[in-house]
Design a protein around this motif. Sequence first.
Motif, PDB file in Angstrom:
ATOM      1  N   HIS A 280      -7.221   6.362   4.775  1.00  0.00           N
ATOM      2  CA  HIS A 280      -6.242   5.278   4.575  1.00  0.00           C
ATOM      3  C   HIS A 280      -6.632   4.069   5.428  1.00  0.00           C
ATOM      4  O   HIS A 280      -6.549   2.928   4.978  1.00  0.00           O
ATOM      5  CB  HIS A 280      -4.831   5.740   4.977  1.00  0.00           C
ATOM      6  CG  HIS A 280      -4.294   6.856   4.129  1.00  0.00           C
ATOM      7  ND1 HIS A 280      -3.760   8.006   4.666  1.00  0.00           N
ATOM      8  CD2 HIS A 280      -4.200   7.001   2.787  1.00  0.00           C
ATOM      9  CE1 HIS A 280      -3.357   8.809   3.692  1.00  0.00           C
ATOM     10  NE2 HIS A 280      -3.617   8.227   2.540  1.00  0.00           N
TER      11      HIS A 280
ATOM     12  N   THR B 150     -13.465   4.007  -1.632  1.00  0.00           N
ATOM     13  CA  THR B 150     -13.673   4.426  -0.244  1.00  0.00           C
ATOM     14  C   THR B 150     -15.163   4.537   0.087  1.00  0.00           C
ATOM     15  O   THR B 150     -15.959   4.937  -0.770  1.00  0.00           O
ATOM     16  CB  THR B 150     -12.956   5.778   0.008  1.00  0.00           C
ATOM     17  OG1 THR B 150     -12.973   6.040   1.384  1.00  0.00           O
ATOM     18  CG2 THR B 150     -13.606   6.915  -0.716  1.00  0.00           C
TER      19      THR B 150
ATOM     20  N   PHE C  68       1.317   9.335   2.884  1.00  0.00           N
ATOM     21  CA  PHE C  68       0.766   9.246   4.245  1.00  0.00           C
ATOM     22  C   PHE C  68       1.238  10.436   5.093  1.00  0.00           C
ATOM     23  O   PHE C  68       1.722  10.262   6.201  1.00  0.00           O
ATOM     24  CB  PHE C  68       1.136   7.907   4.895  1.00  0.00           C
ATOM     25  CG  PHE C  68       0.733   6.720   4.055  1.00  0.00           C
ATOM     26  CD1 PHE C  68      -0.609   6.412   3.886  1.00  0.00           C
ATOM     27  CD2 PHE C  68       1.682   5.943   3.407  1.00  0.00           C
ATOM     28  CE1 PHE C  68      -1.002   5.332   3.084  1.00  0.00           C
ATOM     29  CE2 PHE C  68       1.308   4.863   2.599  1.00  0.00           C
ATOM     30  CZ  PHE C  68      -0.038   4.562   2.452  1.00  0.00           C
TER      31      PHE C  68
ATOM     32  N   PHE D  92       0.883  -1.176   0.000  1.00  0.00           N
ATOM     33  CA  PHE D  92       0.000   0.000   0.000  1.00  0.00           C
ATOM     34  C   PHE D  92       0.919   1.223   0.000  1.00  0.00           C
ATOM     35  O   PHE D  92       1.385   1.672   1.052  1.00  0.00           O
ATOM     36  CB  PHE D  92      -0.909  -0.045   1.232  1.00  0.00           C
ATOM     37  CG  PHE D  92      -1.947   1.059   1.294  1.00  0.00           C
ATOM     38  CD1 PHE D  92      -2.524   1.582   0.155  1.00  0.00           C
ATOM     39  CD2 PHE D  92      -2.366   1.570   2.524  1.00  0.00           C
ATOM     40  CE1 PHE D  92      -3.490   2.590   0.208  1.00  0.00           C
ATOM     41  CE2 PHE D  92      -3.332   2.576   2.605  1.00  0.00           C
ATOM     42  CZ  PHE D  92      -3.891   3.081   1.445  1.00  0.00           C
TER      43      PHE D  92
HETATM   44  P1  ADP Z   1      -0.007   9.558  -2.760  1.00  0.00           P
HETATM   45  O1  ADP Z   1       0.898  10.735  -2.564  1.00  0.00           O
HETATM   46  O2  ADP Z   1       0.662   8.359  -3.355  1.00  0.00           O
HETATM   47  O3  ADP Z   1      -1.340   9.857  -3.393  1.00  0.00           O
HETATM   48  P2  ADP Z   1      -1.456   9.374  -0.286  1.00  0.00           P
HETATM   49  O4  ADP Z   1      -0.869   9.131   1.061  1.00  0.00           O
HETATM   50  O5  ADP Z   1      -2.123  10.677  -0.515  1.00  0.00           O
HETATM   51  O6  ADP Z   1      -0.273   9.095  -1.278  1.00  0.00           O
HETATM   52  O7  ADP Z   1      -2.501   8.226  -0.624  1.00  0.00           O
HETATM   53  C1  ADP Z   1      -2.179   6.874  -0.616  1.00  0.00           C
HETATM   54  C2  ADP Z   1      -3.358   6.084  -1.186  1.00  0.00           C
HETATM   55  O8  ADP Z   1      -4.492   6.233  -0.336  1.00  0.00           O
HETATM   56  C3  ADP Z   1      -3.812   6.544  -2.566  1.00  0.00           C
HETATM   57  O9  ADP Z   1      -4.241   5.421  -3.303  1.00  0.00           O
HETATM   58  C4  ADP Z   1      -4.986   7.442  -2.276  1.00  0.00           C
HETATM   59  O10 ADP Z   1      -5.884   7.504  -3.359  1.00  0.00           O
HETATM   60  C5  ADP Z   1      -5.584   6.700  -1.096  1.00  0.00           C
HETATM   61  N1  ADP Z   1      -6.405   7.557  -0.256  1.00  0.00           N
HETATM   62  C6  ADP Z   1      -6.073   8.710   0.336  1.00  0.00           C
HETATM   63  N2  ADP Z   1      -7.114   9.220   1.049  1.00  0.00           N
HETATM   64  C7  ADP Z   1      -8.130   8.344   0.878  1.00  0.00           C
HETATM   65  C8  ADP Z   1      -9.497   8.294   1.326  1.00  0.00           C
HETATM   66  N3  ADP Z   1     -10.041   9.263   2.064  1.00  0.00           N
HETATM   67  N4  ADP Z   1     -10.233   7.237   0.946  1.00  0.00           N
HETATM   68  C9  ADP Z   1      -9.690   6.274   0.170  1.00  0.00           C
HETATM   69  N5  ADP Z   1      -8.452   6.265  -0.297  1.00  0.00           N
HETATM   70  C10 ADP Z   1      -7.671   7.277   0.052  1.00  0.00           C
END
Ligand code: ADP
Length: 153
Positions: A21, A123, A14, A10
């Motif tokens: 997440h 989500t 973060f 995953f």
């Molecule tokens: P990145 O910089 O790779 O986008 P993130 O930490 O923002 O890293 O996100 C990691 C993963 O979690 C991605 O697939 C993102 O779409 C997913 N994600 C982030 N927030 C949510 C949420 N609220 N619901 C579902 N998935 C999420």
Amino acid sequence: MNSTKRTAIFPGSFDPFTIGHMSILEQAMPLFDEIIIAIGVNSAKKDFFPLDRRIQHITSLFTDTPKISVDTYTSLTIEYCKKRKAQFILRGLRNTTDFQFEKSIAQMNSKLLPEIETIFLVTPPEFGHVSSTIIRDLISYGTDVSEFIPGKI
Ligand code: ADP
């Protein structure tokens, strides 16, 4: 080692780890034998929370969940998958913008490394508005964001 073990990476920044997440991980738990939360370290990207603090925060959430571990990586995600012998990349989808972006990456990854499958989980609606970017903005304005962050960062 059992070669049929289903391992998912995953990957993400973060920065910070959110309830969004967490909900993706809860949905993913029954699907995999092992899930590695992999914090991508990109020196060109400015962190909001220092890496150490993110590792500590996420690790503290899963001390009683042996299936889930936390790691960092600096390479391409598919190179990291090879290194960890993972067959799956796990990503969460909130909306069509996520989908458009993620689709191209997944297609490119599968071209570069066909044995890797990207698994998308949608989500639940109550987490659709939760994003690390918005949470960072709120923190900058001094807003209490504890309801969006599991545990304590
Ligand atoms: P990145 O910089 O790779 O986008 P993130 O930490 O923002 O890293 O996100 C990691 C993963 O979690 C991605 O697939 C993102 O779409 C997913 N994600 C982030 N927030 C949510 C949420 N609220 N619901 C579902 N998935 C999420």
